[in-house]
Enzyme design. Structure first.
Site, short mmCIF file in Angstrom:
data_model
loop_
_atom_site.label_atom_id
_atom_site.label_comp_id
_atom_site.label_asym_id
_atom_site.label_seq_id
_atom_site.Cartn_x
_atom_site.Cartn_y
_atom_site.Cartn_z
CD GLU A 88 46.78 39.29 30.48
OE1 GLU A 88 46.17 39.51 31.23
OE2 GLU A 88 46.41 38.68 29.16
CG ASP A 97 43.52 31.35 32.54
OD1 ASP A 97 43.38 32.41 33.42
OD2 ASP A 97 44.03 30.54 33.22
CG ASP A 136 44.23 31.79 44.22
OD1 ASP A 136 44.81 32.43 45.07
OD2 ASP A 136 43.67 30.94 43.96
CB THR A 183 40.92 41.49 33.90
OG1 THR A 183 40.79 42.11 35.81
CG2 THR A 183 42.51 42.22 33.80
CE1 TYR A 184 32.47 39.30 34.84
CE2 TYR A 184 34.06 37.99 36.19
CZ TYR A 184 33.12 38.81 36.22
OH TYR A 184 31.47 38.02 36.67
CE1 TYR A 185 36.54 36.86 39.01
CE2 TYR A 185 38.31 36.37 36.83
CZ TYR A 185 37.16 36.17 37.65
OH TYR A 185 36.75 34.72 37.50
#
Length: 225
Positions: free
Chosen positions: A51, A76, A125, A205-207
């Site tokens: 991921e 990440d 992004d 996901t959080y976003y």
């Protein structure tokens, strides 16, 4: 930097499932697990799913829960974000989970050719006006091909319509194999099928939760390289 973030950085540094070597290609140092993730870290021969831009590791951890016969690695640069996923994996004793803290540009430093079997890219992004920095742009696909098996599947999930259209254009231009796509995941059970639909709607996901909260459509592209 806030006290809570500093505390998370300190904890992550001690987590056994987080790799923080910060190796760069020009260092000339071979990452010790490169080509040996299955044998030396996971202690099995199961396929590896990666991921990228994993953030809090929602997909890394939940996929590991659902597919214990596979290994999962989240990557990440943000240590405070990795903390949540890494901590959850440790608390649940998920032995098929690991995390790498570094920039995705350096992914080839950590994996040998053919070591990865699948890649998830949830909500990267979109880099407006900077197409070559997008995680499905040719420079990144080249990196993925250098570490993945031929025919490995890429999953892109995004709220950004421009990134979605860009991904479809790249698939067509470079003749990747388009396996599935949807412009509105949560309203597309028929196109996605039950298994895909579950993975794409039950794991958030959080976003993604933020995007859904403001009424954004969630897009998905699945292709093989």
């Amino acid at each position: 930097m806030g006290h809570r973030k500093l505390k998370k950085f300190a904890e992550v540094a001690g987590f056994p499932n987080v790799i923080q070597t910060h190796l760069f290609p020009e260092d000339g140092v071979v990452f010790p697990l490169k080509g040996k993730w299955k044998a030396d870290y996971f202690k099995n021969n199961n396929p590896i799913t990666l991921e990228l831009g994993c953030g809090r590791g929602e997909y890394t951890v939940e996929l590991a829960r659902r597919f214990p016969q596979r290994n999962f690695i989240g990557m990440d640069i943000k240590g405070a974000r990795l903390w949540k996923g890494a901590k959850a994996a440790l608390a649940e004793n998920l032995g098929n989970v690991a995390f790498i803290r570094n920039r995705i540009d350096f992914v080839e430093t950590y994996f040998a050719p053919g070591e990865v079997s699948e890649i998830w890219i949830p909500f990267p992004d979109p880099y407006p006006g900077k197409a070559q920095k997008r995680l499905v742009a040719p420079p990144f696909i080249k990196r993925y091909r250098n570490i993945a098996n031929a025919g490995s599947i890429i999953h892109l999930k995004t709220d950004n319509p421009d990134l979605y259209e860009y991904a479809l254009e790249e698939v067509k231009e470079h003749q990747y194999s388009l396996l599935c796509f949807s412009g509105n995941v949560y309203s597309d059970l028929q196109t996605l099928g039950e298994e895909r639909f579950a993975l794409l709607t039950e794991i958030q996901t959080y976003y993604e939760k933020l995007f859904l909260g403001i009424g954004s459509k969630i897009h998905y592209v699945e292709f093989s390289i």
